[in-house]
Design a protein around this motif. Structure first.
Motif, PDB file in Angstrom:
ATOM      1  N   ILE A 155      -4.666 -13.530  -7.187  1.00  0.00           N
ATOM      2  CA  ILE A 155      -4.618 -12.088  -7.419  1.00  0.00           C
ATOM      3  C   ILE A 155      -3.357 -11.512  -6.406  1.00  0.00           C
ATOM      4  CG2 ILE A 155      -5.448  -9.774  -6.658  1.00  0.00           C
ATOM      5  CD1 ILE A 155      -8.323 -10.854  -7.370  1.00  0.00           C
ATOM      6  N   LEU A 156      -3.065 -12.265  -5.449  1.00  0.00           N
ATOM      7  CA  LEU A 156      -2.228 -11.880  -4.467  1.00  0.00           C
ATOM      8  C   LEU A 156      -0.760 -12.511  -4.589  1.00  0.00           C
ATOM      9  CD1 LEU A 156      -4.424 -11.953  -1.037  1.00  0.00           C
ATOM     10  CD2 LEU A 156      -3.811  -9.965  -2.713  1.00  0.00           C
ATOM     11  N   SER A 157      -0.790 -13.485  -5.727  1.00  0.00           N
ATOM     12  CA  SER A 157       0.455 -14.338  -5.602  1.00  0.00           C
ATOM     13  C   SER A 157       1.591 -13.375  -6.336  1.00  0.00           C
ATOM     14  CB  SER A 157       0.274 -15.271  -6.762  1.00  0.00           C
ATOM     15  OG  SER A 157      -0.072 -14.901  -8.068  1.00  0.00           O
ATOM     16  N   GLY A 158       1.295 -12.202  -6.958  1.00  0.00           N
ATOM     17  CA  GLY A 158       2.347 -11.535  -7.580  1.00  0.00           C
ATOM     18  C   GLY A 158       3.207 -10.669  -6.398  1.00  0.00           C
ATOM     19  N   CYS A 159       2.818 -10.701  -5.245  1.00  0.00           N
ATOM     20  CA  CYS A 159       3.426  -9.948  -4.014  1.00  0.00           C
ATOM     21  C   CYS A 159       4.767 -10.657  -3.665  1.00  0.00           C
ATOM     22  CB  CYS A 159       2.799 -10.094  -2.745  1.00  0.00           C
ATOM     23  SG  CYS A 159       0.879  -9.134  -3.105  1.00  0.00           S
ATOM     24  N   ALA A 160       5.364 -11.484  -4.471  1.00  0.00           N
ATOM     25  CA  ALA A 160       6.603 -12.117  -4.131  1.00  0.00           C
ATOM     26  C   ALA A 160       7.641 -11.035  -4.600  1.00  0.00           C
ATOM     27  CB  ALA A 160       6.866 -13.333  -4.804  1.00  0.00           C
ATOM     28  N   ALA A 161       8.896 -11.183  -3.946  1.00  0.00           N
ATOM     29  CA  ALA A 161       9.736 -10.541  -4.047  1.00  0.00           C
ATOM     30  C   ALA A 161      10.451 -10.302  -5.640  1.00  0.00           C
ATOM     31  CB  ALA A 161      11.339 -10.949  -3.481  1.00  0.00           C
ATOM     32  N   GLY A 162      10.647  -8.910  -5.864  1.00  0.00           N
ATOM     33  CA  GLY A 162      11.126  -8.719  -7.575  1.00  0.00           C
ATOM     34  C   GLY A 162      12.665  -8.764  -7.856  1.00  0.00           C
ATOM     35  N   LEU A 163      13.049  -8.643  -8.906  1.00  0.00           N
ATOM     36  CA  LEU A 163      14.455  -8.485  -9.147  1.00  0.00           C
ATOM     37  C   LEU A 163      14.655  -7.017  -9.470  1.00  0.00           C
ATOM     38  CD1 LEU A 163      14.789 -11.287 -11.522  1.00  0.00           C
ATOM     39  CD2 LEU A 163      15.597 -11.259  -9.432  1.00  0.00           C
ATOM     40  N   VAL A 164      15.844  -6.443  -9.283  1.00  0.00           N
ATOM     41  CA  VAL A 164      16.449  -5.037  -9.674  1.00  0.00           C
ATOM     42  C   VAL A 164      17.055  -5.133 -10.847  1.00  0.00           C
ATOM     43  CG1 VAL A 164      17.701  -3.062  -8.884  1.00  0.00           C
ATOM     44  CG2 VAL A 164      16.497  -4.561  -7.027  1.00  0.00           C
ATOM     45  N   ASP A 165      16.508  -4.145 -11.766  1.00  0.00           N
ATOM     46  CA  ASP A 165      17.049  -4.423 -12.983  1.00  0.00           C
ATOM     47  C   ASP A 165      18.423  -3.382 -13.088  1.00  0.00           C
ATOM     48  OD1 ASP A 165      16.694  -4.773 -16.238  1.00  0.00           O
ATOM     49  OD2 ASP A 165      17.313  -2.741 -16.190  1.00  0.00           O
ATOM     50  N   ALA A 166      19.399  -3.728 -13.458  1.00  0.00           N
ATOM     51  CA  ALA A 166      20.653  -3.166 -13.310  1.00  0.00           C
ATOM     52  C   ALA A 166      20.942  -1.789 -14.210  1.00  0.00           C
ATOM     53  CB  ALA A 166      21.963  -4.038 -13.609  1.00  0.00           C
ATOM     54  N   ALA A 167      20.221  -1.840 -15.233  1.00  0.00           N
ATOM     55  CA  ALA A 167      19.990  -0.620 -16.091  1.00  0.00           C
ATOM     56  C   ALA A 167      19.379   0.630 -15.455  1.00  0.00           C
ATOM     57  CB  ALA A 167      19.544  -1.085 -17.380  1.00  0.00           C
ATOM     58  N   ASP A 168      18.265   0.302 -14.712  1.00  0.00           N
ATOM     59  CA  ASP A 168      17.693   1.594 -14.381  1.00  0.00           C
ATOM     60  C   ASP A 168      17.210   1.619 -12.854  1.00  0.00           C
ATOM     61  OD1 ASP A 168      15.898  -0.255 -14.474  1.00  0.00           O
ATOM     62  OD2 ASP A 168      14.771   0.663 -16.312  1.00  0.00           O
ATOM     63  N   GLY A 169      17.656   0.429 -12.174  1.00  0.00           N
ATOM     64  CA  GLY A 169      17.458   0.319 -10.524  1.00  0.00           C
ATOM     65  C   GLY A 169      16.004   0.090 -10.480  1.00  0.00           C
ATOM     66  N   LEU A 170      15.146  -0.170 -11.341  1.00  0.00           N
ATOM     67  CA  LEU A 170      13.699  -0.558 -10.954  1.00  0.00           C
ATOM     68  C   LEU A 170      13.348  -1.804 -10.477  1.00  0.00           C
ATOM     69  CD1 LEU A 170      12.147   1.393 -14.424  1.00  0.00           C
ATOM     70  CD2 LEU A 170      12.055   2.139 -11.986  1.00  0.00           C
ATOM     71  N   LYS A 171      12.491  -2.134  -9.794  1.00  0.00           N
ATOM     72  CA  LYS A 171      12.117  -3.170  -9.350  1.00  0.00           C
ATOM     73  C   LYS A 171      11.018  -3.811 -10.617  1.00  0.00           C
ATOM     74  CE  LYS A 171       9.698  -5.726  -5.401  1.00  0.00           C
ATOM     75  NZ  LYS A 171       8.964  -5.667  -4.352  1.00  0.00           N
ATOM     76  N   VAL A 172      11.709  -5.017 -11.007  1.00  0.00           N
ATOM     77  CA  VAL A 172      10.950  -5.944 -12.056  1.00  0.00           C
ATOM     78  C   VAL A 172      10.452  -7.099 -11.397  1.00  0.00           C
ATOM     79  CG1 VAL A 172      11.043  -6.989 -14.211  1.00  0.00           C
ATOM     80  CG2 VAL A 172      12.410  -4.829 -13.778  1.00  0.00           C
ATOM     81  N   THR A 221     -12.981  -9.251  -5.131  1.00  0.00           N
ATOM     82  CA  THR A 221     -13.612  -8.482  -3.883  1.00  0.00           C
ATOM     83  C   THR A 221     -12.992  -7.058  -3.978  1.00  0.00           C
ATOM     84  OG1 THR A 221     -12.324  -9.302  -2.277  1.00  0.00           O
ATOM     85  CG2 THR A 221     -14.530 -10.594  -2.993  1.00  0.00           C
ATOM     86  N   ARG A 222     -13.734  -6.193  -3.092  1.00  0.00           N
ATOM     87  CA  ARG A 222     -13.002  -4.928  -2.873  1.00  0.00           C
ATOM     88  C   ARG A 222     -11.804  -4.995  -1.930  1.00  0.00           C
ATOM     89  NH1 ARG A 222     -13.827  -0.103  -3.922  1.00  0.00           N
ATOM     90  NH2 ARG A 222     -15.974  -0.529  -4.858  1.00  0.00           N
ATOM     91  N   ALA A 223     -11.800  -6.031  -1.066  1.00  0.00           N
ATOM     92  CA  ALA A 223     -10.679  -6.197  -0.589  1.00  0.00           C
ATOM     93  C   ALA A 223      -9.355  -6.687  -1.261  1.00  0.00           C
ATOM     94  CB  ALA A 223     -10.824  -7.153   0.825  1.00  0.00           C
ATOM     95  N   GLU A 224      -9.907  -7.694  -2.119  1.00  0.00           N
ATOM     96  CA  GLU A 224      -8.638  -8.062  -3.268  1.00  0.00           C
ATOM     97  C   GLU A 224      -8.178  -6.819  -3.931  1.00  0.00           C
ATOM     98  OE1 GLU A 224      -9.915 -12.776  -3.180  1.00  0.00           O
ATOM     99  OE2 GLU A 224     -11.084 -11.364  -4.251  1.00  0.00           O
ATOM    100  N   TRP A 225      -9.090  -6.164  -4.355  1.00  0.00           N
ATOM    101  CA  TRP A 225      -8.953  -4.902  -5.223  1.00  0.00           C
ATOM    102  C   TRP A 225      -7.918  -4.148  -4.312  1.00  0.00           C
ATOM    103  CZ3 TRP A 225      -7.921  -2.394  -9.486  1.00  0.00           C
ATOM    104  CH2 TRP A 225      -8.104  -1.059  -9.560  1.00  0.00           C
ATOM    105  N   GLN A 226      -8.094  -3.789  -3.128  1.00  0.00           N
ATOM    106  CA  GLN A 226      -6.973  -2.927  -2.475  1.00  0.00           C
ATOM    107  C   GLN A 226      -5.562  -3.537  -2.132  1.00  0.00           C
ATOM    108  OE1 GLN A 226      -7.577   0.167  -1.566  1.00  0.00           O
ATOM    109  NE2 GLN A 226      -9.765   0.161  -2.424  1.00  0.00           N
ATOM    110  N   ALA A 227      -5.832  -4.810  -2.055  1.00  0.00           N
ATOM    111  CA  ALA A 227      -4.440  -5.739  -1.813  1.00  0.00           C
ATOM    112  C   ALA A 227      -3.716  -5.467  -3.511  1.00  0.00           C
ATOM    113  CB  ALA A 227      -5.008  -7.089  -1.388  1.00  0.00           C
TER     114      ALA A 227
END
Length: 274
Positions: free
Chosen positions: A9-26, A261-267
């Motif tokens: 669940i928490l593995s997706g917390c790594a750094a993202g990329l910034v899409d040049a087209a709209d500045g969103l974090k992907v 768990t609830r703690a993992e949900w909050q994370a």
């Protein structure tokens, strides 16, 4: 809760990329996936958290062993009192937004605004239509669902619809997966969040959806724990009934459990807002 779920669940917390087209974090890493635990995350054996009009006789893997529960809604639930829903300990909601390339759920805008005002974390979902292209459908969804950094990831609802009066098409599995990727990639680029895939066992097996290893799954399984129906395939949300009853909704309601768990949900929630 075994370490496997916490890591997934928490593995997706790594750094993202910034899409040049709209500045969103992907997301540069796969979306958080939950695996089936060897031991369920017991939240108590006091019985069902919500009333069910047609309850299943669960075995050892019961929905109420999970601490976090939510609903999914559409126009079929009619007028919803979201303050009552929140007071009934509903932790999240997925709200139908669009279908195909030209249908907007008439209750979406009201549900979207009122759920947020009531403090219910919510995401939007799209019901796929096999007689329109994925590109058209993604554009239709984007047209009607605003960007909101506090929203849950968007959901692609993939299931056969034999009752459709206008489309009986069942494309080959290879074409289904190809079009799904177009839709999923388009939404991820626009919203900066990797979409979740909702499906049922017949569609999952026929189209070999286990190939989508980098996407989280929301699985329908109303007559057994997902592990009994989908084997060891990872899941994040489990739709365990379509006949639930709770405050604020007249008639039947779909109820779902989160895999951690609830703690993992909050994370996980915190991760969605980053």
């Amino acid at each position: 809760m075994p370490v496997l779920i916490g890591i997934a669940i928490l593995s997706g917390c790594a750094a993202g990329l910034v899409d040049a087209a709209d500045g969103l974090k992907v997301s540069a890493t796969p979306a958080p996936q939950s695996a089936h635990p060897a031991t369920l995350p017991a939240a108590g054996d006091d019985g069902p958290r919500f009333h069910d009009h047609a309850p299943h006789e669960w075995g050892t893997r019961k929905p109420w062993h999970y601490a976090v529960h939510g609903i999914d809604v559409s126009r079929y639930q009619g007028e919803i009192d979201w303050l009552q829903v929140r007071a009934d300990s509903v932790d999240f909601a997925f709200i139908k937004a669009t279908e195909g390339g030209d249908r907007l759920d008439e209750t979406f805008k009201q549900n979207w605004a009122q759920a947020k005002a009531a403090g219910v974390p919510r995401g939007a979902y799209h019901f796929y239509y096999f007689c329109r292209s994925a590109k058209e459908q993604a554009q239709w969804f984007i047209r009607h669902v605003p960007r909101d950094t506090t929203a849950l990831p968007p959901v692609l609802d993939m299931e056969w619809n034999p009752k459709s009066p206008t489309c009986k098409l069942r494309p080959a599995p290879e074409m289904v997966r190809k079009e799904m990727r177009v839709f999923l990639d388009t939404l991820e680029k626009h919203y900066g969040k990797r979409p979740i895939i909702y499906t049922a066992i017949d569609f999952f097996e026929h189209n070999d959806l286990k190939q989508f290893k980098n996407h989280s799954f929301w699985l329908r399984s109303v007559a057994g724990h997902p592990q009994e129906k989908y084997g060891d395939h990872p899941w994040l949300f489990w739709q365990y009934t379509g006949t639930g009853s709770l405050a604020g909704i007249t008639g039947d309601a779909d109820i779902n459990a989160f895999a951690g768990t609830r703690a993992e949900w909050q994370a996980w929630l915190q991760q969605q807002n980053e």
